[in-house]
Design a protein around this motif. Sequence first.
Motif, mmCIF file in Angstrom:
data_model
loop_
_atom_site.group_PDB
_atom_site.id
_atom_site.type_symbol
_atom_site.label_atom_id
_atom_site.label_comp_id
_atom_site.label_asym_id
_atom_site.label_seq_id
_atom_site.Cartn_x
_atom_site.Cartn_y
_atom_site.Cartn_z
ATOM 1 N N GLY A 75 -3.182 14.959 1.649
ATOM 2 C CA GLY A 75 -4.584 15.371 1.604
ATOM 3 C C GLY A 75 -5.561 14.271 1.967
ATOM 4 O O GLY A 75 -6.508 14.486 2.727
ATOM 5 N N GLU A 76 -5.321 13.051 1.440
ATOM 6 C CA GLU A 76 -6.287 11.972 1.664
ATOM 7 C C GLU A 76 -6.376 11.596 3.139
ATOM 8 O O GLU A 76 -7.433 11.219 3.633
ATOM 9 N N VAL A 77 -5.244 11.724 3.841
ATOM 10 C CA VAL A 77 -5.249 11.386 5.265
ATOM 11 C C VAL A 77 -5.916 12.502 6.073
ATOM 12 O O VAL A 77 -6.765 12.252 6.934
ATOM 13 N N LEU A 78 -5.570 13.743 5.768
ATOM 14 C CA LEU A 78 -6.186 14.871 6.476
ATOM 15 C C LEU A 78 -7.693 14.878 6.260
ATOM 16 O O LEU A 78 -8.469 15.207 7.158
ATOM 17 N N ASN A 79 -8.083 14.470 5.050
ATOM 18 C CA ASN A 79 -9.498 14.429 4.728
ATOM 19 C C ASN A 79 -10.262 13.463 5.632
ATOM 20 O O ASN A 79 -11.325 13.789 6.158
ATOM 21 N N VAL A 80 -9.681 12.283 5.806
ATOM 22 C CA VAL A 80 -10.300 11.300 6.693
ATOM 23 C C VAL A 80 -10.373 11.848 8.120
ATOM 24 O O VAL A 80 -11.394 11.726 8.807
ATOM 25 N N MET A 81 -9.299 12.534 8.530
ATOM 26 C CA MET A 81 -9.273 13.073 9.892
ATOM 27 C C MET A 81 -10.310 14.182 10.059
ATOM 28 O O MET A 81 -10.969 14.282 11.101
ATOM 29 N N GLN A 82 -10.426 14.983 9.023
ATOM 30 C CA GLN A 82 -11.397 16.079 9.102
ATOM 31 C C GLN A 82 -12.815 15.522 9.252
ATOM 32 O O GLN A 82 -13.631 16.057 10.015
ATOM 33 N N ARG A 83 -13.073 14.437 8.527
ATOM 34 C CA ARG A 83 -14.392 13.827 8.621
ATOM 35 C C ARG A 83 -14.641 13.284 10.033
ATOM 36 O O ARG A 83 -15.709 13.449 10.605
ATOM 37 N N LEU A 84 -13.621 12.643 10.597
ATOM 38 C CA LEU A 84 -13.751 12.133 11.964
ATOM 39 C C LEU A 84 -14.081 13.261 12.922
ATOM 40 O O LEU A 84 -14.939 13.137 13.796
ATOM 41 N N PRO A 137 -4.699 20.805 1.661
ATOM 42 C CA PRO A 137 -4.210 20.129 0.451
ATOM 43 C C PRO A 137 -5.375 19.387 -0.194
ATOM 44 O O PRO A 137 -6.223 18.849 0.510
ATOM 45 N N PRO A 138 -5.433 19.392 -1.497
ATOM 46 C CA PRO A 138 -6.575 18.786 -2.175
ATOM 47 C C PRO A 138 -6.726 17.329 -1.778
ATOM 48 O O PRO A 138 -5.752 16.602 -1.703
ATOM 49 N N ALA A 139 -7.969 16.949 -1.477
ATOM 50 C CA ALA A 139 -8.201 15.570 -1.060
ATOM 51 C C ALA A 139 -8.479 14.726 -2.290
ATOM 52 O O ALA A 139 -9.605 14.644 -2.754
ATOM 53 N N THR A 140 -7.427 14.158 -2.831
ATOM 54 C CA THR A 140 -7.626 13.231 -3.939
ATOM 55 C C THR A 140 -8.563 12.142 -3.445
ATOM 56 O O THR A 140 -8.351 11.615 -2.379
ATOM 57 N N THR A 141 -9.582 11.857 -4.219
ATOM 58 C CA THR A 141 -10.587 10.920 -3.734
ATOM 59 C C THR A 141 -9.920 9.666 -3.206
ATOM 60 O O THR A 141 -9.066 9.093 -3.841
ATOM 61 N N ALA A 142 -10.380 9.326 -2.025
ATOM 62 C CA ALA A 142 -9.757 8.206 -1.323
ATOM 63 C C ALA A 142 -9.848 6.917 -2.114
ATOM 64 O O ALA A 142 -10.913 6.512 -2.526
ATOM 65 N N SER A 143 -8.707 6.302 -2.332
ATOM 66 C CA SER A 143 -8.708 4.951 -2.915
ATOM 67 C C SER A 143 -7.345 4.335 -2.727
ATOM 68 O O SER A 143 -6.375 5.036 -2.507
ATOM 69 N N LEU A 184 0.838 -1.202 0.000
ATOM 70 C CA LEU A 184 0.000 0.000 0.000
ATOM 71 C C LEU A 184 0.871 1.250 0.000
ATOM 72 O O LEU A 184 2.009 1.227 0.482
ATOM 73 N N SER A 185 0.329 2.342 -0.527
ATOM 74 C CA SER A 185 1.050 3.613 -0.454
ATOM 75 C C SER A 185 1.029 4.108 0.986
ATOM 76 O O SER A 185 0.249 3.626 1.810
ATOM 77 N N GLY A 186 1.895 5.079 1.285
ATOM 78 C CA GLY A 186 1.937 5.625 2.636
ATOM 79 C C GLY A 186 0.598 6.162 3.098
ATOM 80 O O GLY A 186 0.160 5.916 4.220
ATOM 81 N N GLY A 187 -0.078 6.872 2.203
ATOM 82 C CA GLY A 187 -1.372 7.449 2.563
ATOM 83 C C GLY A 187 -2.399 6.364 2.860
ATOM 84 O O GLY A 187 -3.189 6.474 3.803
ATOM 85 N N GLN A 188 -2.349 5.310 2.050
ATOM 86 C CA GLN A 188 -3.275 4.194 2.290
ATOM 87 C C GLN A 188 -2.939 3.492 3.603
ATOM 88 O O GLN A 188 -3.824 3.148 4.379
ATOM 89 N N GLN A 189 -1.645 3.312 3.864
ATOM 90 C CA GLN A 189 -1.254 2.669 5.120
ATOM 91 C C GLN A 189 -1.748 3.469 6.316
ATOM 92 O O GLN A 189 -2.261 2.920 7.290
ATOM 93 N N GLN A 190 -1.591 4.803 6.224
ATOM 94 C CA GLN A 190 -2.015 5.606 7.370
ATOM 95 C C GLN A 190 -3.527 5.552 7.538
ATOM 96 O O GLN A 190 -4.030 5.576 8.667
ATOM 97 N N ARG A 191 -4.256 5.447 6.439
ATOM 98 C CA ARG A 191 -5.714 5.339 6.564
ATOM 99 C C ARG A 191 -6.106 3.995 7.177
ATOM 100 O O ARG A 191 -7.042 3.920 7.975
#
Lengths: 252, 217
Positions: A173-182, A246-252, A137-144
Amino acid sequence: MIELKDVHKSFGRVEVLKGITASVQKGEVVCIIGPSGSGKSTILRCINGLESYDRGEIGIEGLKVDRDAPSIVNIRTQVSMVFQRFNLFPHRTALENVIEGPLFVKKEPRAQAFERGRALLARVGLAEKADVHPPQLSGGQQQRVAIARALAMQPKAILFDEPTSALDPELVGEVLNVMQRLASEGMTMVIVTHEIAFAREVADRLIFMRDGVVVEEGPARQVIDNPQEAATRAFLSHFHRTGALPPATTAS
Amino acid sequence: MKGFWHDAADFFPILMNGVALTIVVTIGSLLLSTVLGLIWAMMRVSGIKVLSMLSASLINVIRGIPIIVLLFYLYFVMPDLGVTLSALQAAILGLGIAYSAYQAENFRAGIEAIDKGQIEAAQSIGMGWWLTMRRVVLPQAVRIVLPPYGNVMIMMLKDSSQASTITVAELALQGKLIASSTFKNTSVFTLVALMYLTMSIPLILLVRHFEKRAGKR
Ligand SMILES: Nc1ncnc2c1ncn2[C@@H]1O[C@H](COP(=O)(O)OP(=O)(O)OP(=O)(O)O)[C@@H](O)[C@H]1O
Ligand SMILES: [Mg+2]
């Protein structure tokens, strides 16, 4: 719900925390910022007992945090941690990482744990990565996945230690996005971060630390836009404080 | 050469009895040394001072005594202390104890090679010491530990011949008995050497396989 009263901590002869008093209310998002070596990580590690402290008291909903007491296991199931370097278990799949705690610590029924695990992966946008091992997994995916693993414990609060510092810029962005939602869903969060724009946007309160003391704290926007202390001003001058996340590239 | 094949056909059945005992001694002491080695290693990394010091001194004592002396002690001295062991029992026990020291050091190195962040992640989801070991540390340590473990297997196979010194009729001793009654030293010991080699080769290949797998991550 998290209370720190005059917490002191030394490594050998170096005093790293010099009397920290702070509190975090239920549902609150608190960001901790400050220069390297100021003791930010140490505070988080003391809160969930990865590190012991020498003096003062840390309480979680009235329960005293004591690394050497049996109650620490209970506290750790209520306060989860997300690490800078993810620390996923490389020998287990994403889904197995998420359900490890529910299955083996909380003794949840298998079917229920799997179902919740899949739902949590979906929530962080990784439903289709359930059977992939972390190194793929990419770093962003791992952190998610790591965030899903923390959520799986159904914690009352989550501690984040620079969750995006080890990521390539385009993955932040993708990680911050998840955090913002939380945060918007009312999760209690304590976040050590250098993402000042994120802190300004998402945090209710901001704590600025230097050399083991809290220099300034207050509502995030107020501290960032209008810092009262010279040290805070000097530190913040290194950052762009506003602007879009940072732009939240759609999570995937 | 023709003489050799003729002798070989003659001696092969008896030597196979020795091979059977060699395998019993090797597997028995391998299992024992693995269990003991794991216990010493766990004591060593337990974080409890008394246990880790006890284990460290045990390992040093074991390492400081030659295998053959350990075997003599178990077989000849223990009866005086009221514990009588068969030669086979003494051999497995002696080799198992002797090798537990190397196994322990190998296991410990494997455990300590695991990233501290892994242990913290386990703790942060409420895992205790044992659960952390079982679910997080040991499964990852296995990959690191396996190649040296394979080497220990090869060494144990060969060192099982030391059991001959306390009358266990394994391959080496069978060979010696046949040689001294037939005087066909060359044929007998060539055959014995070939038989050890035949048993070692699969293990050597196994080690190669382990090494390749460990190198992948
Ligand atoms: N295990 C340890 N042993 C000795 N000193 C330590 C240890 N952990 C941290 N320190 C020291 O304590 C101080 C505070 O460390 P800490 O990791 O809390 O800082 P930080 O604010 O998180 O910094 P950074 O932004 O670099 O992560 C540093 O000077 C660090 O060198
Ligand atoms: Mg830090």
